[in-house]
Design a protein around this motif. Structure first.
Motif, PDB file in Angstrom:
ATOM      1  N   ARG A  66       0.847  -1.190   0.000  1.00 49.84           N
ATOM      2  CA  ARG A  66       0.000   0.000   0.000  1.00 49.84           C
ATOM      3  C   ARG A  66       0.882   1.238   0.000  1.00 49.84           C
ATOM      4  O   ARG A  66       1.816   1.344   0.804  1.00 49.84           O
ATOM      5  N   TYR A 122      -2.518  -1.775  -3.461  1.00 50.03           N
ATOM      6  CA  TYR A 122      -2.145  -2.360  -4.748  1.00 50.03           C
ATOM      7  C   TYR A 122      -3.333  -3.079  -5.384  1.00 50.03           C
ATOM      8  O   TYR A 122      -3.539  -3.019  -6.593  1.00 50.03           O
ATOM      9  N   GLN A 166       5.294  -2.531  -6.646  1.00 51.82           N
ATOM     10  CA  GLN A 166       4.372  -3.064  -5.646  1.00 51.82           C
ATOM     11  C   GLN A 166       4.615  -4.542  -5.349  1.00 51.82           C
ATOM     12  O   GLN A 166       4.081  -5.074  -4.385  1.00 51.82           O
ATOM     13  N   ASP A 185      -6.391  -2.248  -5.240  1.00 51.64           N
ATOM     14  CA  ASP A 185      -7.265  -1.250  -5.841  1.00 51.64           C
ATOM     15  C   ASP A 185      -6.676  -0.735  -7.157  1.00 51.64           C
ATOM     16  O   ASP A 185      -7.415  -0.457  -8.106  1.00 51.64           O
ATOM     17  N   ARG A 186      -5.363  -0.606  -7.220  1.00 58.77           N
ATOM     18  CA  ARG A 186      -4.717  -0.176  -8.473  1.00 58.77           C
ATOM     19  C   ARG A 186      -4.917  -1.229  -9.563  1.00 58.77           C
ATOM     20  O   ARG A 186      -5.173  -0.886 -10.719  1.00 58.77           O
ATOM     21  N   LYS A 225      -2.503   4.274  -2.351  1.00 54.84           N
ATOM     22  CA  LYS A 225      -3.632   3.379  -2.579  1.00 54.84           C
ATOM     23  C   LYS A 225      -3.175   1.953  -2.333  1.00 54.84           C
ATOM     24  O   LYS A 225      -1.990   1.641  -2.403  1.00 54.84           O
ATOM     25  N   ARG A 230       7.594  -3.794 -11.526  1.00 59.41           N
ATOM     26  CA  ARG A 230       6.453  -3.304 -10.749  1.00 59.41           C
ATOM     27  C   ARG A 230       6.826  -3.219  -9.279  1.00 59.41           C
ATOM     28  O   ARG A 230       6.969  -4.235  -8.595  1.00 59.41           O
ATOM     29  N   MET A 253      -0.867  -0.077 -16.155  1.00 61.36           N
ATOM     30  CA  MET A 253       0.110   0.268 -15.124  1.00 61.36           C
ATOM     31  C   MET A 253       1.503   0.478 -15.714  1.00 61.36           C
ATOM     32  O   MET A 253       2.511  -0.005 -15.183  1.00 61.36           O
ATOM     33  N   ALA A 305      -6.955  -0.729 -13.083  1.00 58.40           N
ATOM     34  CA  ALA A 305      -6.280  -0.994 -14.358  1.00 58.40           C
ATOM     35  C   ALA A 305      -7.065  -2.002 -15.186  1.00 58.40           C
ATOM     36  O   ALA A 305      -7.185  -1.855 -16.413  1.00 58.40           O
TER      37      ALA A 305
END
Length: 282
Positions: free
Chosen positions: A85, A90, A167, A92-93, A88, A165, A129, A97
């Motif tokens: 997090r 991850y 996240q 939710d991202r 936001k 990435r 993303m 997307a």
């Protein structure tokens, strides 16, 4: 207020026409407004300045492959292995997307043919993303490469990514050696691995499978590099030359084998497959 608006206010019986907001697109290079249908019919290339726009995985596959190609299955990986997090979550991202894209992640593989020559094409989609490389991207790359091994055909990878990435932390970086192993297996099998470098191709993707092809093809004007230009300038304390990290500059200095216009890309890839695929595998 323009004259037409003033006339409409004085003549209330003149109905205001509703115009869709998506009829025109502004070219990021020449800033000219281009009719969307004309732009898409031209393979998302600006008809005024020839700027190659970014396109999604579906459009790319349709441009490159013959009709009747098969989309490879999307891998099942841990959605949020680190419970990450920032501003936001991850999860939710990812949800946002996926709501804005037809694919479940940033890499889509397909099996079909290019001008009748069997091929697997994998496309990295920058609209998801930033095309970032996570576990799903790495697994999709492996699935596509394995399909090429099973079908004894060439593998074409179209890259467009901002890097790993964040996240997914170290798990995203692990995809670099995993993908590298698959490129090695293709080489050992004598099957061609061709990379098409689209705008932009940067970070960990450049540091792994994007630069391990038998042939590297770039689209005109594509940004290709590892670190950003500002970071490099601050590190070496020198002004970088004009066009640094662009496809034409890299071609001139031997990092890219050829720069091919999008209109000729399918034909050129067909020629490369015909030349590089072993006769016993064709």
């Amino acid at each position: 207020m323009n004259w037409l608006t003033r006339v409409r206010e004085r003549l209330p019986f003149v109905a205001k026409r509703e115009t869709p907001d998506n009829l025109w697109i502004k070219c990021p290079r020449c800033q000219e407004m281009v009719f969307v249908k004309e732009y898409e019919a031209n393979c998302s290339v600006c008809p005024k300045c020839d700027h190659h726009g970014r396109i999604g995985a579906d459009a790319r596959l349709e441009q490159l492959l013959d009709d009747g190609f098969e989309i490879l299955p999307a891998p099942k990986v841990a959605e949020d292995p680190l419970n990450f997090r920032d501003t936001k979550r991850y999860r939710d991202r990812l949800k946002a997307a996926r709501a804005a894209n037809p694919s479940s992640d940033a890499f889509t593989g397909a099996f079909g043919a290019i001008d009748g020559k069997p091929a697997v094409v994998g496309v990295q989609d920058f609209t998801f993303m930033g095309g970032s490389m996570g576990m799903a991207v790495g697994e999709s790359f492996i699935i596509a490469a394995q399909k090429a091994l099973d079908e004894k055909c060439g593998f074409i990878c179209v890259t467009a990514a901002g890097g790993a990435r964040m996240q997914e932390g170290i798990l995203s970086l692990m995809q670099m050696p995993r993908a590298t192993v698959m490129t090695r297996r293709l080489k050992e099998a004598g099957l061609p691995y061709i990379v098409v470098l689209a705008d932009p191709t940067t970070g960990g993707v450049t540091a792994s499978y994007a630069m391990l092809g038998d042939v590297h093809v770039a689209e005109p004007g594509a940004l290709i590099g590892f670190a950003g230009q500002r970071v490099i300038q601050e590190t070496i304390r020198e002004q970088l030359p004009e066009g640094f990290q662009r496809a034409e500059y890299l071609h001139k200095h031997g990092m890219v084998d050829m720069v091919v216009h999008r209109h000729q890309l399918r034909e050129r890839l067909g020629e490369l497959l015909d030349y590089l695929t072993p006769a016993k595998a064709a």
